[in-house]
Design an enzyme around this catalytic site. Structure first.
Site, PDB file in Angstrom:
ATOM      1  N   ALA A 113      37.228  25.847  37.493  1.00 29.88           N
ATOM      2  CA  ALA A 113      36.494  27.907  37.176  1.00 29.88           C
ATOM      3  C   ALA A 113      37.396  29.311  37.254  1.00 29.88           C
ATOM      4  CB  ALA A 113      35.507  28.051  38.595  1.00 29.88           C
ATOM      5  N   ASP A 114      36.832  29.405  36.566  1.00 27.52           N
ATOM      6  CA  ASP A 114      37.582  30.994  36.534  1.00 27.52           C
ATOM      7  C   ASP A 114      36.845  31.830  37.438  1.00 27.52           C
ATOM      8  OD1 ASP A 114      35.432  31.428  34.946  1.00 27.52           O
ATOM      9  OD2 ASP A 114      37.325  31.296  32.644  1.00 27.52           O
ATOM     10  N   SER A 115      37.517  33.177  36.965  1.00 23.56           N
ATOM     11  CA  SER A 115      36.878  34.720  38.085  1.00 23.56           C
ATOM     12  C   SER A 115      35.591  34.451  37.035  1.00 23.56           C
ATOM     13  CB  SER A 115      37.876  35.756  37.912  1.00 23.56           C
ATOM     14  OG  SER A 115      37.844  35.524  36.503  1.00 23.56           O
ATOM     15  N   GLY A 146      33.334  31.968  35.827  1.00 21.30           N
ATOM     16  CA  GLY A 146      32.531  31.585  36.295  1.00 21.30           C
ATOM     17  C   GLY A 146      32.237  31.558  38.235  1.00 21.30           C
TER      18      GLY A 146
END
Length: 92
Positions: A41-43, A45
């Site tokens: 997960a990135d920011s 997401g």
């Protein structure tokens, strides 16, 4: 009328939302999994997941609490159960 979720219902719904957001099978979303380490997960997401959670449970997650939705699945479930019942008392 808003649904009255049990803690288990909240866990199930969170798992479904995470699976959909990060394109994984629901059975892969276990309590010990980390959004960042296991689901990459990135920011963005995580922000999208927060919006999905807010919509699903008809509540607002304060910006200061956003990091609490970026840990493990268990941490997210525990946090959601606590804020859900602060805003909507549990009725069995």
């Amino acid at each position: 009328m808003a649904e009255n979720y049990t803690p288990k219902d909240i866990e199930t719904k969170i798992r479904e939302l995470i699976a959909a957001q990060f394109d994984v099978k629901p059975e892969e979303v276990t309590l010990e999994k980390s959004l960042v380490n296991d689901f990459k997960a990135d920011s963005l997401g995580i922000i999208e997941l927060i919006m999905d959670i807010e919509g699903a449970f008809d509540l607002s997650i304060p910006e200061k609490d956003a990091p609490k939705v970026g840990g493990t699945v268990k941490e997210i479930v525990d946090y959601l159960v606590s804020i859900y019942y602060r805003s909507k008392p549990y009725q069995s």
